[in-house]
Design a protein around this motif. Structure first.
Motif, PDB file in Angstrom:
ATOM      1  N   LEU A  90       0.830  -1.208   0.000  1.00 32.43           N
ATOM      2  CA  LEU A  90       0.000   0.000   0.000  1.00 32.43           C
ATOM      3  C   LEU A  90       0.865   1.259   0.000  1.00 32.43           C
ATOM      4  O   LEU A  90       0.582   2.216  -0.729  1.00 32.43           O
ATOM      5  N   ALA A  91       1.927   1.265   0.784  1.00 30.13           N
ATOM      6  CA  ALA A  91       2.836   2.419   0.796  1.00 30.13           C
ATOM      7  C   ALA A  91       3.487   2.590  -0.576  1.00 30.13           C
ATOM      8  O   ALA A  91       3.570   3.711  -1.097  1.00 30.13           O
ATOM      9  N   ALA A  96       4.245   5.462  -5.609  1.00 28.03           N
ATOM     10  CA  ALA A  96       4.345   5.296  -7.061  1.00 28.03           C
ATOM     11  C   ALA A  96       3.217   6.029  -7.792  1.00 28.03           C
ATOM     12  O   ALA A  96       3.345   6.345  -8.972  1.00 28.03           O
ATOM     13  N   THR A  97       2.131   6.306  -7.102  1.00 26.26           N
ATOM     14  CA  THR A  97       1.020   7.049  -7.698  1.00 26.26           C
ATOM     15  C   THR A  97       1.244   8.554  -7.588  1.00 26.26           C
ATOM     16  O   THR A  97       0.890   9.308  -8.487  1.00 26.26           O
ATOM     17  N   ARG A  98       1.867   8.995  -6.525  1.00 30.97           N
ATOM     18  CA  ARG A  98       2.094  10.430  -6.281  1.00 30.97           C
ATOM     19  C   ARG A  98       3.525  10.817  -6.637  1.00 30.97           C
ATOM     20  O   ARG A  98       4.247  11.393  -5.823  1.00 30.97           O
ATOM     21  N   ASP A 104      12.418  12.709  -4.376  1.00 33.14           N
ATOM     22  CA  ASP A 104      12.696  11.272  -4.382  1.00 33.14           C
ATOM     23  C   ASP A 104      11.346  10.567  -4.357  1.00 33.14           C
ATOM     24  O   ASP A 104      10.831  10.229  -3.290  1.00 33.14           O
ATOM     25  N   ALA A 105      10.773  10.377  -5.536  1.00 33.42           N
ATOM     26  CA  ALA A 105       9.384   9.934  -5.645  1.00 33.42           C
ATOM     27  C   ALA A 105       9.081   8.667  -4.847  1.00 33.42           C
ATOM     28  O   ALA A 105       8.071   8.592  -4.155  1.00 33.42           O
ATOM     29  N   VAL A 106       9.937   7.676  -4.956  1.00 33.01           N
ATOM     30  CA  VAL A 106       9.773   6.441  -4.196  1.00 33.01           C
ATOM     31  C   VAL A 106      11.055   6.244  -3.387  1.00 33.01           C
ATOM     32  O   VAL A 106      12.040   5.719  -3.898  1.00 33.01           O
ATOM     33  N   PRO A 107      11.061   6.690  -2.145  1.00 33.76           N
ATOM     34  CA  PRO A 107      12.274   6.612  -1.323  1.00 33.76           C
ATOM     35  C   PRO A 107      12.750   5.172  -1.115  1.00 33.76           C
ATOM     36  O   PRO A 107      11.954   4.227  -1.129  1.00 33.76           O
ATOM     37  N   ALA A 115      10.529  -4.819  -0.485  1.00 32.34           N
ATOM     38  CA  ALA A 115      11.447  -5.905  -0.855  1.00 32.34           C
ATOM     39  C   ALA A 115      11.629  -6.926   0.269  1.00 32.34           C
ATOM     40  O   ALA A 115      12.053  -8.058   0.008  1.00 32.34           O
ATOM     41  N   LYS A 116      11.305  -6.564   1.488  1.00 26.28           N
ATOM     42  CA  LYS A 116      11.352  -7.526   2.596  1.00 26.28           C
ATOM     43  C   LYS A 116      10.234  -8.568   2.480  1.00 26.28           C
ATOM     44  O   LYS A 116      10.336  -9.651   3.039  1.00 26.28           O
ATOM     45  N   HIS A 117       9.164  -8.209   1.784  1.00 26.61           N
ATOM     46  CA  HIS A 117       7.970  -9.048   1.733  1.00 26.61           C
ATOM     47  C   HIS A 117       7.724  -9.705   0.380  1.00 26.61           C
ATOM     48  O   HIS A 117       6.945 -10.661   0.303  1.00 26.61           O
ATOM     49  N   PHE A 118       8.352  -9.190  -0.652  1.00 29.59           N
ATOM     50  CA  PHE A 118       8.108  -9.686  -2.004  1.00 29.59           C
ATOM     51  C   PHE A 118       9.432  -9.890  -2.723  1.00 29.59           C
ATOM     52  O   PHE A 118      10.352  -9.081  -2.579  1.00 29.59           O
ATOM     53  N   ASP A 119       9.515 -10.960  -3.528  1.00 33.66           N
ATOM     54  CA  ASP A 119      10.725 -11.179  -4.309  1.00 33.66           C
ATOM     55  C   ASP A 119      10.715 -10.276  -5.542  1.00 33.66           C
ATOM     56  O   ASP A 119       9.751  -9.518  -5.779  1.00 33.66           O
ATOM     57  N   GLU A 120      11.764 -10.339  -6.330  1.00 33.23           N
ATOM     58  CA  GLU A 120      11.907  -9.425  -7.463  1.00 33.23           C
ATOM     59  C   GLU A 120      10.768  -9.565  -8.472  1.00 33.23           C
ATOM     60  O   GLU A 120      10.245  -8.570  -8.980  1.00 33.23           O
ATOM     61  N   ARG A 121      10.380 -10.784  -8.752  1.00 33.61           N
ATOM     62  CA  ARG A 121       9.284 -11.018  -9.705  1.00 33.61           C
ATOM     63  C   ARG A 121       7.973 -10.437  -9.167  1.00 33.61           C
ATOM     64  O   ARG A 121       7.215  -9.798  -9.893  1.00 33.61           O
ATOM     65  N   GLN A 122       7.716 -10.652  -7.896  1.00 28.52           N
ATOM     66  CA  GLN A 122       6.501 -10.126  -7.280  1.00 28.52           C
ATOM     67  C   GLN A 122       6.525  -8.596  -7.236  1.00 28.52           C
ATOM     68  O   GLN A 122       5.511  -7.950  -7.508  1.00 28.52           O
ATOM     69  N   LEU A 123       7.678  -8.019  -6.902  1.00 25.73           N
ATOM     70  CA  LEU A 123       7.785  -6.556  -6.910  1.00 25.73           C
ATOM     71  C   LEU A 123       7.508  -6.002  -8.296  1.00 25.73           C
ATOM     72  O   LEU A 123       6.813  -5.000  -8.446  1.00 25.73           O
ATOM     73  N   GLY A 124       8.063  -6.660  -9.304  1.00 26.98           N
ATOM     74  CA  GLY A 124       7.802  -6.227 -10.678  1.00 26.98           C
ATOM     75  C   GLY A 124       6.321  -6.255 -10.994  1.00 26.98           C
ATOM     76  O   GLY A 124       5.783  -5.338 -11.629  1.00 26.98           O
ATOM     77  N   ALA A 125       5.641  -7.299 -10.538  1.00 26.90           N
ATOM     78  CA  ALA A 125       4.198  -7.416 -10.789  1.00 26.90           C
ATOM     79  C   ALA A 125       3.419  -6.335 -10.054  1.00 26.90           C
ATOM     80  O   ALA A 125       2.470  -5.753 -10.605  1.00 26.90           O
ATOM     81  N   ILE A 126       3.797  -6.057  -8.822  1.00 28.67           N
ATOM     82  CA  ILE A 126       3.106  -5.014  -8.055  1.00 28.67           C
ATOM     83  C   ILE A 126       3.302  -3.658  -8.715  1.00 28.67           C
ATOM     84  O   ILE A 126       2.347  -2.898  -8.887  1.00 28.67           O
ATOM     85  N   VAL A 127       4.530  -3.348  -9.114  1.00 23.79           N
ATOM     86  CA  VAL A 127       4.792  -2.071  -9.799  1.00 23.79           C
ATOM     87  C   VAL A 127       4.021  -2.007 -11.112  1.00 23.79           C
ATOM     88  O   VAL A 127       3.423  -0.972 -11.445  1.00 23.79           O
TER      89      VAL A 127
END
Length: 152
Positions: A90-91, A96-98, A104-107, A115-127
């Motif tokens: 959610l953060a 990423a929306t604002r 620094d848009a996404v600190p 990244a503590k909760h999602f792997d690289e593939r999952q982060l890519g999907a969320i983004v």
């Protein structure tokens, strides 16, 4: 307020194919569908996209989401209803929306928490899903699309 276009993508034949590919890609990376729905709803709330907020909340309810969680998405920081992973997503969705709100848009702290909760593939999907949601929000808001009135 009437819609400016009845079907903004209608005259553009390949749009539906592209959107379907984005949807399939984002939803095939192992991210809990509830997380993708949460980031969609939050970005749509920020952007004031009535049809996306309406359909997002309705889809979440059909998937078994509780009213407590649905009603609290806009104030997720102040409620106990979300997991640490959902909070990180959610953060990320908010930042990423604002993009224009700060230099620094996404600190790094926001990214690192996700990244503590999602792997690289999952982060890519969320983004990708946040970006796709923003794409739809911008089309719908610009053309004044309305939520369906026949939903009950």
């Amino acid at each position: 307020m009437p819609a400016r276009l009845q079907n903004p993508a209608g005259p553009l034949e390949d749009v539906a194919k592209a959107v379907n590919l984005l949807y399939k890609s984002a939803h095939s990376a192992g991210v809990d569908p509830a997380v993708l729905e949460l980031v969609h709803l939050r970005a749509s709330q920020i952007n004031g996209c009535g049809p996306c907020v309406d359909s997002g909340a309705r889809n979440m309810r059909k998937s078994g989401e509780s009213d407590d969680r649905l009603f609290a998405v806009a104030v997720w920081r102040e409620t106990p209803y979300f997991t640490d992973g959902e909070r990180a997503a959610l953060a990320l969705s908010e930042y990423a929306t604002r993009l224009a709100d700060q230099a620094d848009a996404v600190p790094d702290a926001i990214w690192d928490e996700a990244a503590k909760h999602f792997d690289e593939r999952q982060l890519g999907a969320i983004v990708l899903w946040i970006a796709t949601t923003n794409f739809f929000n911008r089309i719908n808001v610009t053309t004044r699309q309305q939520a369906p009135q026949n939903w009950g």
